[in-house]
Motif scaffolding. Structure first.
Motif, PDB file in Angstrom:
ATOM      1  N   ASP A 112      22.137  34.202  36.666  1.00  0.00           N
ATOM      2  CA  ASP A 112      22.279  32.757  36.484  1.00  0.00           C
ATOM      3  C   ASP A 112      22.128  32.389  35.018  1.00  0.00           C
ATOM      4  N   ASN A 113      22.003  33.398  34.177  1.00  0.00           N
ATOM      5  CA  ASN A 113      21.979  33.155  32.743  1.00  0.00           C
ATOM      6  C   ASN A 113      23.417  33.253  32.213  1.00  0.00           C
ATOM      7  N   TRP A 114      23.891  32.126  31.655  1.00  0.00           N
ATOM      8  CA  TRP A 114      25.297  32.045  31.251  1.00  0.00           C
ATOM      9  C   TRP A 114      25.647  33.126  30.239  1.00  0.00           C
ATOM     10  N   LEU A 115      24.778  33.326  29.257  1.00  0.00           N
ATOM     11  CA  LEU A 115      25.070  34.259  28.167  1.00  0.00           C
ATOM     12  C   LEU A 115      25.190  35.685  28.691  1.00  0.00           C
ATOM     13  N   VAL A 116      24.233  36.063  29.533  1.00  0.00           N
ATOM     14  CA  VAL A 116      24.250  37.406  30.103  1.00  0.00           C
ATOM     15  C   VAL A 116      25.532  37.630  30.884  1.00  0.00           C
ATOM     16  N   LEU A 119      28.510  38.042  28.484  1.00  0.00           N
ATOM     17  CA  LEU A 119      28.501  39.335  27.797  1.00  0.00           C
ATOM     18  C   LEU A 119      28.971  40.443  28.729  1.00  0.00           C
ATOM     19  N   GLU A 125      35.797  43.485  30.986  1.00  0.00           N
ATOM     20  CA  GLU A 125      37.228  43.254  30.836  1.00  0.00           C
ATOM     21  C   GLU A 125      37.836  43.997  29.646  1.00  0.00           C
ATOM     22  N   ARG A 128      37.766  47.983  30.711  1.00  0.00           N
ATOM     23  CA  ARG A 128      38.541  48.316  31.905  1.00  0.00           C
ATOM     24  C   ARG A 128      40.039  48.286  31.624  1.00  0.00           C
ATOM     25  N   ASN A 129      40.434  47.499  30.626  1.00  0.00           N
ATOM     26  CA  ASN A 129      41.856  47.289  30.399  1.00  0.00           C
ATOM     27  C   ASN A 129      42.406  48.056  29.211  1.00  0.00           C
ATOM     28  N   THR A 130      41.694  49.099  28.775  1.00  0.00           N
ATOM     29  CA  THR A 130      42.264  49.974  27.760  1.00  0.00           C
ATOM     30  C   THR A 130      42.149  51.411  28.276  1.00  0.00           C
ATOM     31  N   PRO A 131      43.057  52.278  27.848  1.00  0.00           N
ATOM     32  CA  PRO A 131      43.053  53.639  28.404  1.00  0.00           C
ATOM     33  C   PRO A 131      41.793  54.402  28.028  1.00  0.00           C
ATOM     34  N   TYR A 265      33.291  53.711  30.604  1.00  0.00           N
ATOM     35  CA  TYR A 265      34.559  53.334  31.253  1.00  0.00           C
ATOM     36  C   TYR A 265      34.356  53.218  32.757  1.00  0.00           C
ATOM     37  N   PHE A 269      34.098  49.787  36.265  1.00  0.00           N
ATOM     38  CA  PHE A 269      34.607  49.703  37.639  1.00  0.00           C
ATOM     39  C   PHE A 269      33.447  49.581  38.621  1.00  0.00           C
TER      40      PHE A 269
ATOM     41  N   ASN B  22      21.372  26.543  32.025  1.00  0.00           N
ATOM     42  CA  ASN B  22      22.089  27.816  32.044  1.00  0.00           C
ATOM     43  C   ASN B  22      21.445  28.924  31.226  1.00  0.00           C
ATOM     44  N   LEU B  23      20.628  28.555  30.275  1.00  0.00           N
ATOM     45  CA  LEU B  23      20.079  29.604  29.418  1.00  0.00           C
ATOM     46  C   LEU B  23      18.556  29.690  29.454  1.00  0.00           C
ATOM     47  N   LYS B 333      47.920  52.594  31.649  1.00  0.00           N
ATOM     48  CA  LYS B 333      46.872  53.228  30.846  1.00  0.00           C
ATOM     49  C   LYS B 333      47.022  54.739  30.869  1.00  0.00           C
ATOM     50  N   CYS B 378      47.574  44.998  29.728  1.00  0.00           N
ATOM     51  CA  CYS B 378      46.829  45.208  30.978  1.00  0.00           C
ATOM     52  C   CYS B 378      46.110  43.942  31.421  1.00  0.00           C
TER      53      CYS B 378
END
Lengths: 386, 399
Positions: A112-116, A119, A125, A128-131, A265, A269, B22-23, B333, B378
């Motif tokens: 519920d911590n926005w920053l965490v 991050l 993202e 996960r989206n690079t080889p 990597y 997932f 939120n923080l 990939k 991707c």
């Protein structure tokens, strides 16, 4: 009375049932025969006879990391064993590390911590989206080979030393009495298990498992310290001794890059799987648990997590399999895993078929073992339906 | 005025309240926030410092063409621009005609994409011709989107055929022959080759995967065993092993006269691998079609092939579209592995640029740039897939 007109053959399902299967078998057999004849003709031209006898001849190449003893004068079979040991080493450590990072990131995605939350989202993202291969190149060439050469070094608290030649971490080291300690520890665990099992049969409220564990452990340690006067496991911190690093756990940059790359990597997932699993538990479960007055930590541990585990475990198994298979990318950064050694073997001997068979059988067995273990664990967490 | 008619209360919170909520809502969250802020500060300071002072981006700037099209003859680059134009035009048409009519998102989305493309065109230090091409293609996207929206009902059924029909034309434009100067596959490098490998492999793997999935569900035991064996063996092996098989074993088991070049062998390996994985997705789709559908169709007197073609497959494949997009992302990939087998796709070209003496040691810059290219493709596909999933999910509930 005359029977009704018989069904013509081509409209009979049973006829097609047989014909279809015979056709498939025939076609496959013909294809295999053609491939086989081509193969034997091509191999004959190359002057190679099929057989695994070459495994006994001398390998004559060096392997960077040898967890089991190996010299270039050993044979190919030994070299491949070393490769397998290297593969298993990175797979096992990778699975542990990926699980820890992945579960943490997955829970962070639900924080519920926005920053965490943000991050964790960015981490998941991006990676996960690079080889994976590109990430391995990055870790190896840009990060681990970018560290200063000894005697210069980067020191992190721990102490952890980062240098181009090696990454040194503090680690346990085995002392003379480690065997005794392992024995005591197992006895202790057995004791706790017996106590817990006995306690769970009694209706009276029992001491929490963790408390029992810690309590008996403390008693065992105290007794052992008094009687044997030994230390359990040495805590071996690396130290700089005249232009080189001694002690601790020293990792080669290849192994470190592969381990970090693979784990981070795969962890992305795993994070998504954990998040999905926790979110798949219906909101009503949270509300009911809260209505019962359970503490938030208890809600997670007793109500949500056991249910989430049911959807997490099978997908988690898939990720472990992926990690084991992806460890074969080690060849790109010069870590001598099974595939790398097999590839060198092929280059030296030209035994394509035999090497392919060896690779396939080994990786299939690794996959089978992992999925077998996961299936066994999965059965223990699934709901037993009547 | 009853309570029902009252407008919902306007919820507005001040930034201070937002921070509190939120923080800093509990003590451990405050602690976490502080730790994260400190970490973020450290990392950003180091990274930004490196990006703006230490990194030498000339390696990317001077090799921009290499990254995208490799050693493709520069005077024939117009053919590749044309290819990009056709793809973008078709994509715009599909986007326009497939996006739900009421959804505002698609309009905003296409405007954002166009704006980004135009922004890139204007801001990046490029020579004039690429700028003109890029600008024109950005406008083309916008135009074709509106065209697609306008004639949605007319275009929708034709889209699949248009894409399929465009495929050979695109290959012809890239490869030449038939009146165009032919370009050897050795010169198809960089992002161009990555895209080609990924799309060709998924297109070719798809029919195989449907056959495999059907085979795995077949009531002929022999067929079922064969398909299961194939799928499980391929899924148990690492991709690099399959590619090794394709590169080394394929020439051995094929007749001597039939010599496939490196590229074709790579595609064969990728097709083999992805067919097995896609087959599992398709199988899940097949299992999602209720049994009643095929029973009803058979009761109407359709023969099994028609039942499959008209009733089961359309429903099954519709469900697995997001999974197919996901498979395409991982295939995209995975093409990077071909750089190990001496194919000069995006990762391969990065390695060959790094091997040039004047760019020695510029690993971080090159790999970050290449990573960014992969990431853009991707990530945008994964967003599209998520949208598609929601869209299909909604459609599913309605029926």
């Amino acid at each position: 009375m005359k029977t009704q007109r018989s069904v013509p053959l081509w409209r009979d399902v049973r006829f097609w049932w047989v014909v279809g299967q015979v056709l498939v078998v025939l076609l496959t057999a013909i294809a295999i025969a053609i491939f086989w004849s081509n193969l034997s003709r091509n191999l004959q031209q190359l002057g190679i006879q099929f057989g695994f006898g070459f495994l006994n001849s001398q390998a004559a190449f060096d392997i960077g990391e040898t967890p089991i003893s190996y010299r270039p004068s050993d044979n190919y079979a030994r070299a491949l064993q070393v490769g397998l040991a290297n593969s298993l080493r990175v797979t096992v450590f990778g699975i542990v590390l990926a699980t820890v990072v992945g579960v943490t990131a997955g829970i962070a995605r639900l924080s519920d911590n926005w920053l965490v939350r943000q991050l964790a989202l960015v981490y998941v993202e991006t990676l996960r989206n690079t080889p994976l291969l590109l990430q391995l190149f990055f870790w190896y060439f840009a990060v681990f080979l970018g560290f200063p050469r000894l005697p210069a070094h980067i020191q992190l608290p721990g102490p952890i030393y980062l240098t181009q030649q090696t990454v040194a971490l503090p680690w346990f080291h085995v002392t003379r009495d480690t065997d005794v300690w392992l024995l005591l520890l197992s006895a202790n665990l057995l004791l706790v298990w017996a106590w817990h099992w006995w306690g769970s049969r009694a209706a009276a409220p029992t001491v929490p498992l963790l408390l029992k564990l810690l309590g008996t452990l403390a008693v065992t340690v105290a007794i052992a310290l008094i009687i044997f006067e030994t230390e359990i496991l040495g805590w071996d911190a690396p130290r700089i001794v005249a232009d080189s690093i001694e002690g601790g756990l020293q990792l080669s940059p290849e192994f470190a890059a592969l381990l970090v790359g693979l784990s981070l990597y795969t962890a992305t997932f795993i994070a998504e799987i954990v998040r999905g699993g926790v979110q798949s538990v219906s909101q009503g479960q949270w509300e009911a648990a809260r209505a019962l007055g359970l503490r938030p930590s208890y809600i997670l541990r007793l109500v949500i997590f056991p249910q989430a585990l049911r959807s997490i475990v099978p997908s988690l198994g898939n990720q472990y399999l992926n990690l084991a298979k992806n460890s074969s990318l080690a060849i790109a950064i010069g870590y001598s895993d099974l595939y790398a050694v097999a590839s060198t073997t092929y280059n030296q001997t030209g035994r394509a078929v035999e090497v392919m068979v060896l690779i396939s059988v080994t990786y299939l067995s690794i996959s089978l073992v992992i999925s077998g273990l996961i299936n066994w664990y999965n059965r223990t967490v699934q709901l037993v339906e009547r | 005025m009853t309570l029902d008619d009252a407008p919902p209360p306007v919820l507005s919170i001040t930034p201070w309240q937002w921070l509190r909520r939120n923080l800093f809502n509990t003590w451990y969250n405050s602690l976490l926030t502080l730790i994260c802020l400190w970490l973020l500060f450290q990392v950003l300071q180091a990274v930004l410092g490196w990006v703006f002072t230490q990194a030498q981006w000339t390696v990317v700037q001077t090799n921009l063409r290499l990254f995208f099209i490799g050693r493709y003859p520069p005077n024939l680059a117009w053919r590749l621009w044309l290819v990009l134009g056709i793809v973008v035009g078709l994509a715009g048409l599909s986007w326009g005609s497939l996006a739900p009519a009421r959804s505002l998102w698609s309009k905003r989305g296409v405007s954002i994409v166009t704006a980004i493309a135009l922004g890139v065109t204007i801001l990046l230090p490029l020579p004039l011709p690429p700028r003109l091409w890029l600008g024109a293609i950005a406008l083309l996207l916008f135009g074709s989107f509106w065209l697609g929206k306008r004639f949605a009902t007319l275009l929708k059924p034709q889209l699949a055929w248009a894409w399929l029909g465009a495929f050979p034309i695109l290959l012809w434009l890239i490869g030449g022959g038939l009146g165009l100067r032919s370009v050897s596959t050795n010169f198809w490098n960089g992002l161009l080759l990555t895209m080609l490998l990924a799309t060709t492999s998924i297109v070719l793997a798809f029919p195989f995967s449907v056959l495999l999935a059907l085979g795995r569900q077949s009531n002929l035991p022999v067929v079922r065993w064969f398909c299961t064996l194939f799928v499980e063996i391929v899924r148990g092996l690492p991709l690099i092993g399959i590619l090794f098989l394709a590169q080394v074993m394929l020439p051995l088991i094929l007749p001597v006269e039939l010599r496939l070049d490196r590229l074709l062998r790579a595609i064969a390996g990728l097709v083999l691998f992805n067919a097995a994985y896609l087959a599992e997705n398709v199988r899940a789709g097949l299992q999602a079609v209720p049994r009643g559908q095929s029973e009803a169709a058979r009761a109407l007197g359709l023969n099994p092939l028609w039942v499959l073609w008209l009733i089961v497959l359309p429903q099954a494949l519709r469900v697995v579209i997001p999974a197919i997009v996901g498979q395409f992302i991982s295939l995209f990939k995975d093409t990077s592995l071909l750089s190990i087998f001496a194919l000069v796709e995006l990762t391969g070209i990065a390695r060959s640029i790094l091997a040039q003496p004047q760019f020695l040691g510029r690993y971080a810059e090159v790999y970050l740039f290449v990573g960014l290219l992969y990431w853009i493709v991707c990530y945008s596909m994964s967003i599209a897939s998520r949208r598609l999933e929601q869209h299909l999910g909604v459609g599913h509930k309605r029926t």
